[in-house]
Scaffold this motif. Structure first.
Motif, PDB file in Angstrom:
ATOM      1  N   GLY A   1      -4.788 -44.299 129.483  1.00  0.00           N
ATOM      2  CA  GLY A   1      -3.581 -43.996 128.645  1.00  0.00           C
ATOM      3  C   GLY A   1      -2.379 -44.713 129.241  1.00  0.00           C
ATOM      4  N   VAL A   2      -1.738 -45.006 128.190  1.00  0.00           N
ATOM      5  CA  VAL A   2      -0.654 -45.669 128.313  1.00  0.00           C
ATOM      6  C   VAL A   2       0.584 -44.832 129.207  1.00  0.00           C
ATOM      7  N   GLY A   3       1.075 -45.534 130.447  1.00  0.00           N
ATOM      8  CA  GLY A   3       1.946 -44.902 131.364  1.00  0.00           C
ATOM      9  C   GLY A   3       3.295 -44.666 130.463  1.00  0.00           C
ATOM     10  N   HIS A   4       4.060 -43.532 130.513  1.00  0.00           N
ATOM     11  CA  HIS A   4       5.203 -43.269 129.697  1.00  0.00           C
ATOM     12  C   HIS A   4       6.068 -42.162 130.462  1.00  0.00           C
ATOM     13  N   LEU A   5       7.084 -42.073 129.998  1.00  0.00           N
ATOM     14  CA  LEU A   5       8.111 -40.772 130.251  1.00  0.00           C
ATOM     15  C   LEU A   5       7.881 -39.646 129.256  1.00  0.00           C
ATOM     16  N   LEU A   6       8.000 -38.409 129.803  1.00  0.00           N
ATOM     17  CA  LEU A   6       8.066 -37.263 129.161  1.00  0.00           C
ATOM     18  C   LEU A   6       9.237 -36.239 129.452  1.00  0.00           C
TER      19      LEU A   6
ATOM     20  N   ALA B   1       6.591 -31.101 129.600  1.00  0.00           N
ATOM     21  CA  ALA B   1       5.923 -31.002 130.835  1.00  0.00           C
ATOM     22  C   ALA B   1       5.688 -29.540 131.072  1.00  0.00           C
ATOM     23  N   ALA B   2       6.916 -28.739 131.152  1.00  0.00           N
ATOM     24  CA  ALA B   2       6.662 -27.398 131.395  1.00  0.00           C
ATOM     25  C   ALA B   2       5.996 -26.707 130.674  1.00  0.00           C
ATOM     26  N   ALA B   3       5.810 -27.123 129.320  1.00  0.00           N
ATOM     27  CA  ALA B   3       4.669 -26.096 128.310  1.00  0.00           C
ATOM     28  C   ALA B   3       3.109 -26.508 129.018  1.00  0.00           C
ATOM     29  N   ASP B   4       2.910 -27.547 129.488  1.00  0.00           N
ATOM     30  CA  ASP B   4       1.685 -27.983 129.882  1.00  0.00           C
ATOM     31  C   ASP B   4       1.306 -27.364 131.497  1.00  0.00           C
ATOM     32  N   VAL B   5       2.509 -27.473 132.420  1.00  0.00           N
ATOM     33  CA  VAL B   5       2.395 -26.814 133.717  1.00  0.00           C
ATOM     34  C   VAL B   5       3.530 -25.686 133.506  1.00  0.00           C
ATOM     35  N   PRO B   6       3.245 -24.418 133.374  1.00  0.00           N
ATOM     36  CA  PRO B   6       4.133 -23.360 133.461  1.00  0.00           C
ATOM     37  C   PRO B   6       4.915 -23.154 134.741  1.00  0.00           C
ATOM     38  N   GLU B   7       4.125 -23.701 135.685  1.00  0.00           N
ATOM     39  CA  GLU B   7       4.804 -23.291 136.881  1.00  0.00           C
ATOM     40  C   GLU B   7       5.769 -24.343 137.495  1.00  0.00           C
ATOM     41  N   LEU B   8       6.014 -25.466 136.783  1.00  0.00           N
ATOM     42  CA  LEU B   8       6.791 -26.401 136.982  1.00  0.00           C
ATOM     43  C   LEU B   8       8.177 -26.279 137.266  1.00  0.00           C
ATOM     44  N   ARG B   9       8.919 -26.473 138.121  1.00  0.00           N
ATOM     45  CA  ARG B   9      10.116 -26.228 138.609  1.00  0.00           C
ATOM     46  C   ARG B   9      11.050 -27.237 137.531  1.00  0.00           C
ATOM     47  N   THR B  10      11.967 -26.700 136.718  1.00  0.00           N
ATOM     48  CA  THR B  10      12.741 -27.437 135.843  1.00  0.00           C
ATOM     49  C   THR B  10      14.080 -27.645 136.273  1.00  0.00           C
ATOM     50  N   ASP B  11      14.628 -26.927 137.305  1.00  0.00           N
ATOM     51  CA  ASP B  11      16.086 -27.115 137.958  1.00  0.00           C
ATOM     52  C   ASP B  11      16.299 -28.677 138.459  1.00  0.00           C
ATOM     53  N   ASN B  12      17.361 -29.105 137.889  1.00  0.00           N
ATOM     54  CA  ASN B  12      17.447 -30.756 138.256  1.00  0.00           C
ATOM     55  C   ASN B  12      16.504 -31.514 137.872  1.00  0.00           C
ATOM     56  N   LEU B  13      15.506 -31.219 136.937  1.00  0.00           N
ATOM     57  CA  LEU B  13      14.469 -32.007 136.606  1.00  0.00           C
ATOM     58  C   LEU B  13      15.066 -33.072 135.685  1.00  0.00           C
TER      59      LEU B  13
ATOM     60  N   SER C   1      -1.506 -19.184 136.166  1.00  0.00           N
ATOM     61  CA  SER C   1      -1.506 -19.601 134.707  1.00  0.00           C
ATOM     62  C   SER C   1      -2.229 -20.662 134.695  1.00  0.00           C
ATOM     63  N   PRO C   2      -2.620 -20.982 133.257  1.00  0.00           N
ATOM     64  CA  PRO C   2      -3.353 -22.173 133.144  1.00  0.00           C
ATOM     65  C   PRO C   2      -2.481 -23.524 133.461  1.00  0.00           C
ATOM     66  N   TRP C   3      -3.315 -24.667 133.941  1.00  0.00           N
ATOM     67  CA  TRP C   3      -2.534 -26.013 134.033  1.00  0.00           C
ATOM     68  C   TRP C   3      -3.297 -26.752 133.022  1.00  0.00           C
ATOM     69  N   LYS C   4      -2.690 -27.756 132.362  1.00  0.00           N
ATOM     70  CA  LYS C   4      -3.082 -28.723 131.432  1.00  0.00           C
ATOM     71  C   LYS C   4      -2.878 -30.113 132.222  1.00  0.00           C
ATOM     72  N   ALA C   5      -2.409 -30.130 133.501  1.00  0.00           N
ATOM     73  CA  ALA C   5      -2.057 -31.171 134.086  1.00  0.00           C
ATOM     74  C   ALA C   5      -1.977 -31.377 135.472  1.00  0.00           C
ATOM     75  N   ALA C   6      -1.970 -32.496 136.077  1.00  0.00           N
ATOM     76  CA  ALA C   6      -1.563 -32.301 137.760  1.00  0.00           C
ATOM     77  C   ALA C   6      -0.432 -32.732 137.901  1.00  0.00           C
ATOM     78  N   LEU C   7       0.401 -32.106 139.133  1.00  0.00           N
ATOM     79  CA  LEU C   7       1.665 -32.773 139.571  1.00  0.00           C
ATOM     80  C   LEU C   7       1.498 -33.584 140.565  1.00  0.00           C
ATOM     81  N   ALA C   8       2.154 -34.892 140.653  1.00  0.00           N
ATOM     82  CA  ALA C   8       2.145 -35.677 141.849  1.00  0.00           C
ATOM     83  C   ALA C   8       3.896 -35.850 142.101  1.00  0.00           C
TER      84      ALA C   8
END
Length: 420
Positions: A34-39, A44-56, A161-168
């Motif tokens: 897949g082509v690398g891109h920005l989201l 991203a938070a919809a795919d990874v519910p536990e993602l911190r969004t403060d200052n993201l 919760s379900p994760w649809k992606a990984a975090l790096a």
């Protein structure tokens, strides 16, 4: 597997830099992932519910692949056996054999029953990972170190919760901490610190656990990082070229050396290059004194570059067949078991389904909270060189990493292993 690289205000890398980086990464893989891109942070938070969004500020996206390394190793060993190799599990090298100063074999000890024996060989290849210098000193007591070791630790947690992606998540200019949906769990890590001492003593420390959780907290909400969710932890050793400097900056390359007694030692590398390493080593073996006869080496030169490992098959197709007929005349196989067998065994899953068909007791789950069935334990015993409960629970199945290798499960596994 889709990977998200979160870009936070004040972080070590900016959105433009990471965006360009993931685009280049995708280009190097011919955009096969897949082509690398920005989201946007919201997507991203919809795919990874536990993602911190403060200052993201943004999320860079790229694709990569994941596998179960223990299963990959087993299928590689199985391929070797099918090509004529003899495999000895739990065999410790206690010494080397010499003929006129040349290494011509090894002294071995069976770690399961204490039996001692030896093997003669025209050539000896030392591919013992973090123990590579230990064997080199058996060949030459004065051998200088050829490698250094870097310890990496990981934690496995239940997912909230379900994760649809990984975090790096970038920690600094050089290090990234990963959070991967893996085996229905969440895999966190890794650390990177120089290790000295006996490789058998490597273990996860409280310091490692605290570091992994602290670094994961850069991008993951606290409720997913509770210590109560940890089911398993493990540490391993990376084999790196010898030399000064921080291990986190050292090249992950392969080191090949020839010793005073003619033993060839290979260390380092990674799964993505293991076939290339194999070819390199075989070419070097063919050129050494005492090399095998030319006709013995000729099949190596003819090996196709893309030789499938045993069981390779489309897991979706295998799972569908298992769900349709399950290989059994009894109750239909559960969906999670079918998927688990398909992704971990490929077409060999049908052999396991056949065992379950012949003995209904083997169709039962090993633990109610895991997809594994008892047929896998019997299969590990008869076809995958499993000798101990840990071989089955930690190295052939996912029961240990799920925190389900209870005393009662372990005792029943030992009973099955003893029923040969």
């Amino acid at each position: 597997l889709t990977f998200y690289l979160p870009v936070y205000k004040g972080g070590p890398h900016g959105a433009a830099k990471l965006g360009a980086g993931v685009f280049a990464y995708s280009a190097l893989s011919a955009f096969g992932d897949g082509v690398g891109h920005l989201l946007s942070p919201a997507k991203a938070a919809a795919d990874v519910p536990e993602l911190r969004t403060d200052n993201l500020k943004a999320v860079a996206v790229y694709g990569d692949d994941q596998m179960n390394d223990a299963r990959m190793a087993l299928m590689t060993v199985r391929a070797a056996v099918e090509s004529g190799a003899t495999v000895l599990n739990h065999a410790e090298v206690t010494g080397l054999r010499f003929t006129r100063g040349r290494v011509t074999g090894a002294e071995l000890k069976d770690r399961t029953d204490g039996t001692e024996f030896g093997v003669d060989a025209r050539l000896v290849l030392n591919a013992t990972g973090p123990w590579v210098d230990h064997l080199r000193r058996m060949e030459d007591a004065g051998a200088a170190p050829s490698i250094r070791l870097s310890k990496g630790a990981h934690l496995v947690l239940k997912r909230t919760s379900p994760w649809k992606a990984a975090l790096a998540t970038p920690i600094d200019k050089y290090r990234i901490t990963f959070a991967l949906p893996w085996e229905d769990m969440l895999l966190l890590g890794t650390t990177d610190e120089e290790f000295e001492g006996d490789p058998a003593d490597v273990a996860v420390t409280e310091k490692d656990t605290a570091q992994i959780l602290d670094e994961a907290a850069f991008s993951i909400r606290d409720q997913q990082l509770s210590r109560d969710l940890i089911t398993y932890s493990f540490a391993g050793l990376r084999v790196l070229p010898g030399g000064p400097g921080d291990t986190s900056k050292a090249k992950r390359e392969t080191v090949v050396t020839e010793g005073r007694g003619g033993m060839l030692s290979v260390a380092g590398g990674k799964w993505t290059t293991f076939r290339h390493i194999g070819r390199t080593v075989m070419n070097k073996l063919a050129a050494l004194p005492g090399r095998p006869l030319a006709e013995d080496m000729e099949p190596i030169a003819r090996l196709p570059r893309k030789l499938p490992l045993p069981g390779i098959a489309n897991p979706n197709a295998v799972a569908h067949r298992l769900l349709v007929d399950g290989g059994t005349p009894g109750p239909r196989m559960a969906a999670d078991t079918a998927r688990h067998l398909a992704t971990h065994y490929g077409s060999l899953a049908f052999d396991i389904a056949r065992l379950a068909s012949e003995d209904p007791a083997l169709a039962e789950r090993v633990h109610p909270d895991a997809p594994e069935i008892w047929a896998q334990v019997a299969y590990a015993r008869d076809h995958e060189w499993a000798e101990t409960a840990d071989d089955v629970l930690r190295r052939r199945t996912t029961l240990t990493i799920r925190g389900l290798a209870t005393d009662s499960v372990r005792a029943r596994v030992e009973d099955v292993l003893g029923d040969r």
